[in-house]
Design a protein around this motif. Structure first.
Motif, mmCIF file in Angstrom:
data_model
loop_
_atom_site.group_PDB
_atom_site.id
_atom_site.type_symbol
_atom_site.label_atom_id
_atom_site.label_comp_id
_atom_site.label_asym_id
_atom_site.label_seq_id
_atom_site.Cartn_x
_atom_site.Cartn_y
_atom_site.Cartn_z
ATOM 1 N N PHE A 39 -10.176 -48.320 1.544
ATOM 2 C CA PHE A 39 -11.270 -48.929 0.326
ATOM 3 C C PHE A 39 -12.291 -48.556 -0.135
ATOM 4 C CE2 PHE A 39 -8.518 -52.089 2.442
ATOM 5 C CZ PHE A 39 -7.467 -52.342 1.212
ATOM 6 N N ASP A 40 -12.328 -46.857 -1.162
ATOM 7 C CA ASP A 40 -13.470 -46.777 -1.545
ATOM 8 C C ASP A 40 -15.187 -47.958 -1.394
ATOM 9 O OD1 ASP A 40 -13.113 -48.270 -4.039
ATOM 10 O OD2 ASP A 40 -12.766 -46.381 -5.165
ATOM 11 N N ASN A 41 -15.809 -47.713 -2.078
ATOM 12 C CA ASN A 41 -17.050 -48.403 -1.568
ATOM 13 C C ASN A 41 -17.580 -49.597 -3.283
ATOM 14 O OD1 ASN A 41 -16.827 -46.810 -4.062
ATOM 15 N ND2 ASN A 41 -19.237 -45.802 -4.095
ATOM 16 N N THR A 42 -15.698 -49.397 -4.351
ATOM 17 C CA THR A 42 -15.489 -50.570 -4.846
ATOM 18 C C THR A 42 -14.582 -51.190 -4.511
ATOM 19 O OG1 THR A 42 -13.762 -49.228 -6.376
ATOM 20 C CG2 THR A 42 -16.284 -48.859 -6.939
ATOM 21 N N GLY A 43 -13.725 -51.298 -3.708
ATOM 22 C CA GLY A 43 -12.781 -51.728 -2.665
ATOM 23 C C GLY A 43 -11.856 -51.612 -3.219
ATOM 24 N N ALA A 44 -11.392 -50.634 -3.938
ATOM 25 C CA ALA A 44 -10.020 -49.783 -4.846
ATOM 26 C C ALA A 44 -9.368 -49.092 -4.155
ATOM 27 C CB ALA A 44 -10.232 -49.390 -6.411
ATOM 28 N N THR A 45 -7.744 -48.519 -4.752
ATOM 29 C CA THR A 45 -7.843 -47.208 -3.344
ATOM 30 C C THR A 45 -7.521 -46.264 -4.381
ATOM 31 O OG1 THR A 45 -5.121 -48.685 -4.461
ATOM 32 C CG2 THR A 45 -6.133 -48.573 -1.721
ATOM 33 N N VAL A 46 -7.374 -44.933 -4.163
ATOM 34 C CA VAL A 46 -7.436 -43.633 -4.954
ATOM 35 C C VAL A 46 -6.135 -44.373 -6.219
ATOM 36 C CG1 VAL A 46 -6.003 -42.838 -3.331
ATOM 37 C CG2 VAL A 46 -7.359 -41.505 -5.053
ATOM 38 N N ALA A 47 -6.695 -43.414 -6.954
ATOM 39 C CA ALA A 47 -6.247 -43.764 -8.714
ATOM 40 C C ALA A 47 -4.599 -42.532 -8.737
ATOM 41 C CB ALA A 47 -6.826 -43.697 -9.994
ATOM 42 N N GLN A 48 -3.571 -43.331 -8.566
ATOM 43 C CA GLN A 48 -2.007 -42.531 -8.452
ATOM 44 C C GLN A 48 -1.050 -42.764 -9.547
ATOM 45 O OE1 GLN A 48 -0.884 -41.817 -4.164
ATOM 46 N NE2 GLN A 48 -2.618 -39.981 -3.814
ATOM 47 N N TYR A 49 -0.872 -42.437 -10.163
ATOM 48 C CA TYR A 49 0.039 -42.746 -11.124
ATOM 49 C C TYR A 49 1.412 -41.774 -11.325
ATOM 50 C CZ TYR A 49 -4.088 -46.286 -12.613
ATOM 51 O OH TYR A 49 -4.893 -46.935 -12.467
ATOM 52 N N GLU A 50 2.326 -42.503 -11.757
ATOM 53 C CA GLU A 50 3.611 -41.877 -12.243
ATOM 54 C C GLU A 50 3.657 -42.047 -13.362
ATOM 55 O OE1 GLU A 50 7.365 -41.633 -9.513
ATOM 56 O OE2 GLU A 50 7.114 -42.839 -10.617
ATOM 57 N N VAL A 51 3.907 -41.004 -14.740
ATOM 58 C CA VAL A 51 4.209 -40.874 -15.456
ATOM 59 C C VAL A 51 6.154 -40.992 -16.445
ATOM 60 C CG1 VAL A 51 3.886 -39.369 -17.717
ATOM 61 C CG2 VAL A 51 2.111 -39.464 -16.159
ATOM 62 N N VAL A 52 6.015 -42.004 -16.547
ATOM 63 C CA VAL A 52 7.531 -42.533 -17.280
ATOM 64 C C VAL A 52 7.814 -42.321 -18.486
ATOM 65 C CG1 VAL A 52 7.445 -43.760 -14.882
ATOM 66 C CG2 VAL A 52 6.987 -45.209 -16.781
ATOM 67 N N ASN A 53 9.018 -42.280 -18.539
ATOM 68 C CA ASN A 53 9.408 -42.097 -19.811
ATOM 69 C C ASN A 53 11.017 -43.261 -20.451
ATOM 70 O OD1 ASN A 53 11.526 -40.155 -21.509
ATOM 71 N ND2 ASN A 53 9.868 -41.278 -22.869
ATOM 72 N N TRP A 54 10.670 -44.170 -21.110
ATOM 73 C CA TRP A 54 12.070 -44.632 -21.650
ATOM 74 C C TRP A 54 13.543 -44.256 -21.984
ATOM 75 C CZ3 TRP A 54 11.827 -50.559 -22.863
ATOM 76 C CH2 TRP A 54 11.161 -51.375 -21.959
ATOM 77 N N GLN A 55 13.772 -43.864 -20.894
ATOM 78 C CA GLN A 55 15.009 -43.373 -21.956
ATOM 79 C C GLN A 55 16.830 -43.757 -21.117
ATOM 80 O OE1 GLN A 55 15.530 -39.488 -19.783
ATOM 81 N NE2 GLN A 55 13.066 -38.579 -20.460
ATOM 82 N N ARG A 56 17.041 -43.596 -22.358
ATOM 83 C CA ARG A 56 19.356 -44.241 -22.324
ATOM 84 C C ARG A 56 19.753 -43.609 -20.829
ATOM 85 N NH1 ARG A 56 20.918 -48.470 -25.348
ATOM 86 N NH2 ARG A 56 20.006 -47.364 -27.284
ATOM 87 N N GLY A 57 20.401 -44.730 -19.697
ATOM 88 C CA GLY A 57 20.505 -42.957 -19.011
ATOM 89 C C GLY A 57 22.192 -43.401 -18.915
ATOM 90 N N ILE A 58 23.054 -42.703 -18.197
ATOM 91 C CA ILE A 58 24.664 -41.886 -18.804
ATOM 92 C C ILE A 58 25.491 -43.438 -18.863
ATOM 93 C CG2 ILE A 58 27.134 -41.018 -18.053
ATOM 94 C CD1 ILE A 58 24.373 -38.822 -16.349
ATOM 95 N N ASN A 59 24.960 -43.971 -18.042
ATOM 96 C CA ASN A 59 25.710 -45.531 -18.516
ATOM 97 C C ASN A 59 25.394 -46.617 -19.873
ATOM 98 O OD1 ASN A 59 23.917 -45.876 -17.520
ATOM 99 N ND2 ASN A 59 24.790 -47.384 -15.697
ATOM 100 N N GLY A 60 24.417 -46.581 -20.028
ATOM 101 C CA GLY A 60 23.858 -47.260 -21.241
ATOM 102 C C GLY A 60 22.935 -48.023 -20.788
ATOM 103 N N SER A 61 22.669 -48.061 -19.691
ATOM 104 C CA SER A 61 21.269 -48.920 -19.081
ATOM 105 C C SER A 61 20.012 -48.047 -19.873
ATOM 106 C CB SER A 61 21.566 -49.052 -17.881
ATOM 107 O OG SER A 61 21.152 -48.367 -16.903
ATOM 108 N N ILE A 62 18.997 -48.955 -19.565
ATOM 109 C CA ILE A 62 17.593 -48.453 -19.906
ATOM 110 C C ILE A 62 16.999 -48.102 -18.757
ATOM 111 C CG2 ILE A 62 15.156 -48.815 -20.860
ATOM 112 C CD1 ILE A 62 16.242 -50.929 -22.706
ATOM 113 N N GLN A 63 16.458 -46.655 -18.475
ATOM 114 C CA GLN A 63 15.866 -45.934 -17.481
ATOM 115 C C GLN A 63 14.641 -46.026 -17.458
ATOM 116 O OE1 GLN A 63 18.445 -42.750 -16.246
ATOM 117 N NE2 GLN A 63 20.088 -44.469 -15.441
#
Length: 826
Positions: A430-454
């Motif tokens: 934890f840093d001095n504010t009590g939080a952890t390092v900022a790490q994010y994944e950039v995701v995109n709403w897409q339709r899969g091969i079977n029609g499901s949302i990914q």
């Protein structure tokens, strides 16, 4: 109904610490030597009873299971059970848990926090200063509820570790001294959102946020960062989940807006409400930019939601990669921790009956592949366990010291020092504010091969990396709204091409502007330039106003039409003069040539040749030598020419004066005196030119004042006095010659050439008098052409007026070339 501890009297007994009101029981619990509390919104809707104030209100009832929050509770239990089986972490200490459901209500959050601190016993003895029921609290998921939780526990130094409360307001150690989180603050996410928007060139966006601490703080940071990035916000709307009227207004604003990109800084509950209304109104084609709170929320995935949210981009917490978790969520949890059908305890049986809707999730595994916050829960439990391990002085060989009591403040201080690695290799601190390092994944709403949302990963953001490497995107993997690959455009005004500048539209944001072409001599070589820059002195803007090019250089050259014409007449004059000289040379012994002072005639023809040739020095690119030569050669040759004419005039006058009885003037103006007079007159001009060249000679000069887009190469006079002295001296000699010739005009015609000299000087003076205003008013190379024309015209005038009549007799009328004819009387 408040859960408070108060002193009360039970009949005649001593005062005891007693709960006023009914106890709050946990949804899931297990006893242990150390206890960890949990608060999650396992149900997302709460029904508040009517408050008549005439009878005791009924209990709050919850409905609509939130699967993601339920997985949080399951992950917490999984981590605790894993630690309890461990021989290295708290080896001889069992960890228990008390998990409460706050039903996504701040009111319930207050009841939960009191229950976590007090326990659910009816009385706790004579003193109210005993040990709290838990050693640390995991939760809550939303920032507003977490703020309530942290403010309540803060005075008691109870550590709170949130897995998804990202509000920057929670970073204040003064207000929340015992708060920690295994997720980064929104300070990083909000700034990254602005960078993401700028990356795709979207400068005109809409902004919608939850009317809560999470949404308001996050949006405020985003708006400040967007302004720094040059992104304009068309509208900023907010609403609370309990305000359906405001929600309808937000939908109306979105429908009427021109911005095609919407930054939605909302909790998943508000986002679900907005999605429902957008689906009903059939508002599609907008590019949503989301935050971690909703971008991967399974609750938003419905058959119709993809029409609205398809192509959405946003930041998500990285996926959980915890071995054994999937099997536990689907199987082990239901067999060991949620045995409602096997319990005999009446309280547990009642609790199971109230939460029978949870049993419907048994064997459901569709969401397990997209678990993201579970890793944060897992890290939070291990952070508490590592802190307790240090406080209880645990070792692998001797176990933990059970006589040591772990106080909440000790746990807080120990959490500040934790630094460990979980089994998937991720480091936790934890840093001095009590939080952890900022790490994010950039995701995109897409339709899969079977029609499901990914939720397809298309990049990442890591605040721990050096500048320039924090943000990585794979643009080619992104699917935009409408399932197209073409990047959507969202701008208030189209980009201004190079060669134009932006002019803000009155009363509108800085992203709304008109494109105005740069003025002549100015350019802009970038897109969306705020201003045009002036070209350097010797450069000028091209036609498109996007580059500076060298100015066109103007001077009278030999290759252009005007130069060719002037060279032709110059050479023709030279040839004509040489032809006359040849004719005179052939007929040098004839009376006509001898009678007209052949020596001065040949000298005059020589000077005229030089006069014609000196005009060539005015043509071509000016140089230091050509500038000095052209004016001095012109001055000297013309003085030589006029001096010869003046000498011939004086000879005519003296000849007739000598013919008078008793006159001997010719001995004072013989050939020697004639030569000397020409020499003296010429030397005076030579002296003037030498003084001019010594003091301030002519020099090549780039005239940039007459034309803005053109450089005129010309010869500056250096000293104007020197130039005008040369001209005035020539003029004085010409006027003197004209006067003398005019006086001799009535002498006998057959022998008199004074009238021809008069005509030649008249032409000479007329040419040079008209030359002065024409020279001053003519721009650029035309002033040079005027000067050459004056030289040629005056030279032709002298040549033709003086020598044409003689050549006519010598060539066409040789019978008149006799002494008798020349001395004949009229």
């Amino acid at each position: 109904m408040r859960l408070l501890l108060a002193f009360g009297a039970v009949e005649d007994e001593a005062p005891v610490c007693q709960i006023l009101g009914s106890s709050e029981f946990p949804l899931l619990s297990k006893e242990g030597e150390v206890m960890i509390g949990g608060a999650f919104s396992i149900h997302s809707k709460i029904s508040q009873p009517p408050l008549s104030f005439t009878e005791k209100p009924t209990r709050l009832t919850c409905s609509s299971v939130n699967l993601r929050e339920f997985r949080f509770a399951q992950t917490m239990i999984f981590a605790i059970e894993e630690i309890n089986r461990s021989d290295f972490l708290l080896p001889n200490i069992s960890i228990g848990y008390r998990i409460y459901d706050n039903c996504a209500s701040t009111l319930s959050s207050m009841r939960v926090v009191m229950a976590l601190m007090n326990g659910d016993g009816w009385t706790v003895g004579k003193s109210c200063s005993g040990q709290s029921a838990v050693h640390a609290i995991i939760g809550e998921s939303e920032s507003s509820s977490t703020i309530v939780l942290s403010r309540m526990t803060g005075p008691f130094n109870m550590p709170v570790i949130s897995h998804s409360a990202t509000c920057e307001c929670l970073s204040s150690r003064k207000e929340f001294p015992s708060f920690f989180r295994t997720i980064a603050s929104d300070l990083y996410q909000s700034r990254a959102l602005a960078q993401l928007v700028k990356h795709f060139g979207w400068t005109w966006v809409g902004a919608v946020n939850s009317d809560s601490d999470y949404g308001n703080n996050g949006m405020a940071i985003f708006l400040a960062a967007a302004q720094e990035e040059g992104v304009c916000v068309e509208y900023r709307e907010k609403f609370h989940r309990a305000e359906p009227e405001k929600l309808l207004k937000v939908v109306e604003v979105i429908q009427k807006s021109t911005a095609r990109v919407i930054v939605a800084f909302m909790a998943h509950v508000e986002m679900n409400n907005l999605l429902e209304q957008l689906t009903l109104q059939n508002i599609t084609g907008r590019q949503f930019i989301g935050v971690e709170a909703w971008i991967t929320a399974d609750s938003l995935v419905t058959p119709a939601s993809f029409n609205v949210l398809g192509g959405s981009l946003g930041f998500a917490v990285q996926k959980a990669n915890i071995s054994g978790l999937e099997e536990f969520l689907i199987k082990d949890f239901w067999e060991t921790d949620f045995k409602c059908n096997e319990t005999n305890n009446m309280a547990d049986a009642a609790n199971c009956k109230e939460n029978h809707d949870l049993t419907e999730l048994k064997d459901y595994d569709d969401d397990v592949a997209e678990l993201r916050y579970s890793s944060n829960i897992y890290k939070a439990i291990y952070a508490v366990a590592n802190s307790l391990h240090r406080i209880l002085k645990c070792s692998h060989s001797q176990g933990c010291d059970k006589t040591v009591k772990a106080l909440p403040l000790q746990v807080v201080e120990s959490l500040k020092q934790v630094n460990f690695t979980i089994k998937n290799g991720e480091q936790v601190w934890f840093d001095n504010t009590g939080a952890t390092v900022a790490q994010y994944e950039v995701v995109n709403w897409q339709r899969g091969i079977n029609g499901s949302i990914q939720f397809k990963p298309v990049g990442y953001y890591d605040a721990s990396l050096p500048p320039g490497r924090k943000f990585v995107l794979k643009n080619e993997d992104i699917m935009w709204p409408g399932e197209i690959r073409e990047l959507p455009v969202s701008v208030c005004s189209e980009s201004c091409r190079p060669g134009t500048r932006k002019v803000l539209q009155k009363g509108k944001p800085v992203c709304c502007y008109d494109c105005i072409p740069c003025a002549e001599g100015e350019i802009s070589n970038t897109t969306d330039s705020n201003g045009c820059k002036k070209c350097p002195e010797e450069y000028w803007s091209n036609q498109n106003r996007d580059a500076c090019i060298l100015k066109k250089v103007e001077y009278l050259s030999f290759t252009e039409v005007m130069g060719v014409v002037l060279v032709f007449f110059t050479l023709f004059g030279v040839v004509l003069t040489l032809s006359v000289a040849t004719i005179f040379l052939i007929n040098k012994d004839t009376p006509l040539v001898r009678a007209n002072n052949s020596e001065l005639s040949f000298l005059l023809l020589f000077s005229l040749t030089l006069c014609f040739l000196c005009s060539l020095t005015f043509i071509g690119r000016p140089s230091e030598w050509s500038c000095m030569l052209r004016h001095t050669a012109f001055g000297i040759t013309f003085v030589l020419c006029v001096s010869c004419v003046l000498g011939k005039t004086m000879v005519v006058l003296m000849a007739f004066r000598a013919s008078l009885p008793g006159s001997n003037v010719m001995k004072w103006f013989g050939p020697t005196q004639q030569r000397l007079s020409v020499l003296v007159f010429t030397l005076i001009q030579v002296l003037i030119c030498i003084i001019w060249l010594k003091i301030k000679p002519p020099f090549p000069f780039k005239n940039m004042n007459h034309y803005e887009d053109m450089i005129i190469l010309e010869c500056a006079l250096g000293s104007p006095i020197g130039f005008w002295a040369v001209l005035v001296y020539i003029g004085l000699l010409a006027i003197l010659c004209f006067i003398l010739a005019f006086l001799a005009r009535k002498l006998p015609d057959n022998f008199n050439e004074a009238k021809f000299i008069t005509f030649s000087m008249l032409i000479f003076c007329a040419v040079w008098i008209t030359f002065i205003p024409a020279y001053v008013s003519s721009p650029g190379k035309f002033s040079v052409a005027v000067e050459i024309f004056a030289i040629l015209a005056s030279s032709y005038g002298i040549l033709l007026c003086i020598f044409a009549p003689k050549c006519f007799i010598l060539v066409l009328k040789p019978e008149l070339n006799t002494k008798k004819h020349l001395i004949g009387k009229t």
